[in-house]
Write a protein that holds these residues in place. Structure first.
Motif, PDB file in Angstrom:
ATOM      1  N   ASP A 217       0.836  -1.192   0.000  1.00 40.93           N
ATOM      2  CA  ASP A 217       0.000   0.000   0.000  1.00 40.93           C
ATOM      3  C   ASP A 217       0.879   1.253   0.000  1.00 40.93           C
ATOM      4  O   ASP A 217       2.032   1.235   0.439  1.00 40.93           O
ATOM      5  CB  ASP A 217      -0.878   0.038   1.250  1.00 40.93           C
ATOM      6  N   HIS A 219       0.626   4.876   1.740  1.00 42.30           N
ATOM      7  CA  HIS A 219      -0.108   5.578   2.797  1.00 42.30           C
ATOM      8  C   HIS A 219       0.120   7.084   2.628  1.00 42.30           C
ATOM      9  O   HIS A 219       1.217   7.588   2.892  1.00 42.30           O
ATOM     10  CB  HIS A 219       0.372   5.138   4.183  1.00 42.30           C
ATOM     11  N   ARG A 228      -4.975   4.998   2.656  1.00 43.13           N
ATOM     12  CA  ARG A 228      -4.217   3.836   2.206  1.00 43.13           C
ATOM     13  C   ARG A 228      -4.759   3.368   0.852  1.00 43.13           C
ATOM     14  O   ARG A 228      -5.927   2.997   0.751  1.00 43.13           O
ATOM     15  CB  ARG A 228      -4.306   2.711   3.239  1.00 43.13           C
ATOM     16  N   PHE A 229      -3.896   3.399  -0.154  1.00 47.29           N
ATOM     17  CA  PHE A 229      -4.273   2.970  -1.492  1.00 47.29           C
ATOM     18  C   PHE A 229      -3.299   1.906  -1.996  1.00 47.29           C
ATOM     19  O   PHE A 229      -2.134   1.865  -1.587  1.00 47.29           O
ATOM     20  CB  PHE A 229      -4.246   4.145  -2.476  1.00 47.29           C
ATOM     21  N   PHE A 230      -3.791   1.044  -2.896  1.00 48.76           N
ATOM     22  CA  PHE A 230      -2.906   0.208  -3.709  1.00 48.76           C
ATOM     23  C   PHE A 230      -3.307   0.437  -5.159  1.00 48.76           C
ATOM     24  O   PHE A 230      -4.387   0.970  -5.450  1.00 48.76           O
ATOM     25  CB  PHE A 230      -2.998  -1.279  -3.325  1.00 48.76           C
ATOM     26  N   SER A 231      -2.437   0.067  -6.097  1.00 51.05           N
ATOM     27  CA  SER A 231      -2.721   0.391  -7.496  1.00 51.05           C
ATOM     28  C   SER A 231      -2.727  -0.852  -8.375  1.00 51.05           C
ATOM     29  O   SER A 231      -2.082  -1.864  -8.075  1.00 51.05           O
ATOM     30  CB  SER A 231      -1.713   1.405  -8.033  1.00 51.05           C
ATOM     31  N   PHE A 252      -5.773   3.722  -8.684  1.00 52.80           N
ATOM     32  CA  PHE A 252      -5.597   3.536  -7.246  1.00 52.80           C
ATOM     33  C   PHE A 252      -6.925   3.124  -6.610  1.00 52.80           C
ATOM     34  O   PHE A 252      -7.969   3.724  -6.885  1.00 52.80           O
ATOM     35  CB  PHE A 252      -5.092   4.829  -6.603  1.00 52.80           C
ATOM     36  N   SER A 255      -7.453   0.675   0.163  1.00 49.84           N
ATOM     37  CA  SER A 255      -7.049  -0.594   0.773  1.00 49.84           C
ATOM     38  C   SER A 255      -7.958  -1.017   1.915  1.00 49.84           C
ATOM     39  O   SER A 255      -7.885  -2.161   2.368  1.00 49.84           O
ATOM     40  CB  SER A 255      -5.605  -0.497   1.290  1.00 49.84           C
ATOM     41  N   ASP A 256      -8.794  -0.111   2.389  1.00 50.81           N
ATOM     42  CA  ASP A 256      -9.694  -0.449   3.482  1.00 50.81           C
ATOM     43  C   ASP A 256     -10.953   0.408   3.385  1.00 50.81           C
ATOM     44  O   ASP A 256     -10.997   1.410   2.659  1.00 50.81           O
ATOM     45  CB  ASP A 256      -9.004  -0.265   4.838  1.00 50.81           C
ATOM     46  N   THR A 259     -10.589   4.227   4.350  1.00 53.79           N
ATOM     47  CA  THR A 259     -10.070   5.099   3.289  1.00 53.79           C
ATOM     48  C   THR A 259     -11.144   5.385   2.247  1.00 53.79           C
ATOM     49  O   THR A 259     -11.310   6.532   1.809  1.00 53.79           O
ATOM     50  CB  THR A 259      -8.841   4.450   2.625  1.00 53.79           C
TER      51      THR A 259
END
Length: 267
Positions: A217, A219, A228-231, A252, A255-256, A259
């Protein structure tokens, strides 16, 4: 090697790509449906390839389109694969698809990058994220995302887990290179960024055991919030244009749930 391809012989370029792909002359001859003898003659310059043979060898070696043009030029043929501006009408279908991807991913961030990690386009979510990190300054035109994250500045300062992100991003740059090979300009940029003392120290200290999580992630500190992101990265399938092959869309995702909710409230 793209920038220097017209300065060397066809045989030298074929040997270079054989080494990159870890293929013997016999392997390549078999894959390109020719004889080992003819393959040897092509590499030493004792035989000149036909245009068809150049393309067969390039296909067998999985050479990126930009570099296939270089192979054709070295063999005495005109380039085959166009390299157009993203605004060229011939790329209308590509730009329309990318535009829809960016629009439909809102309110979450999504960006379009070229092979050198230069930012080409961004949706409203990305403009809000990076604009918020850089405020009150605007996002510069043609900004390079690798530099934005790895060099000192407001974006780097706004990444709470930068120590994890930095080495992972440099690994991504190598892994996501077109055809698995960094072009000369991007390779020089990566080397420059890796040589920064703080980045070099992180790479040296990076754990050798793979993390237990499937993604790393990012942050972001944005005001009082920690987001919190993931891509997920997408590319064009079966491209026949250099520009189209080298484009990447990075979307993006939260992640939760926290967010996701905070980002939607702020939209």
């Amino acid at each position: 090697m793209s920038e220097t391809m017209t300065e060397v012989s066809f045989g030298t370029l074929v040997r270079y790509w054989r080494r990159v792909r870890a293929m013997s002359q016999l392997d390549l001859a078999s894959a390109a449906m020719t004889t080992p003898r003819h393959m040897s003659f092509l590499e030493t310059g004792r035989s000149n390839p036909s245009r068809e043979m150049v393309l067969r060898l390039a296909g067998a070696l999985e050479v990126p389109l930009r570099d296939r043009n270089g192979l054709l030029l070295a063999a005495g043929f005109a380039p085959l694969f166009p390299h157009r501006s993203l605004d060229d009408p011939a790329l209308d279908r590509v730009t329309m698809a990318i535009g829809r991807m960016l629009e439909r991913h809102d309110p979450f961030p999504a960006i379009v990058l070229d092979r050198g990690w230069d930012l080409l386009r961004a949706n409203h979510g990305a403009a809000r994220l990076f604009g918020g990190l850089m405020a009150p300054d605007p996002i510069p035109d043609g900004v390079n995302v690798l530099r934005l994250i790895l060099e000192p500045g407001p974006v780097r300062d706004g990444i709470a887990n930068w120590d994890q992100v930095a080495p992972a991003l440099l690994e991504r740059a190598r892994r996501e290179a077109v055809g698995g090979v960094l072009d000369l300009a991007t390779a020089e940029l990566v080397q420059e960024l890796r040589a920064r003392p703080e980045v070099e120290a992180l790479i040296a200290a990076a754990p050798t055991i793979a993390p237990l999580v499937p993604v790393i992630d990012v942050h972001f500190r944005l005001g009082a919030d920690l987001l919190r992101f993931f891509s997920v990265v997408s590319s064009i399938g079966t491209p026949v244009d250099v520009t189209a092959q080298e484009l990447r869309v990075e979307a993006f995702f939260p992640s939760d749930d926290e967010t996701a909710e905070r980002w939607r409230i702020q939209a």
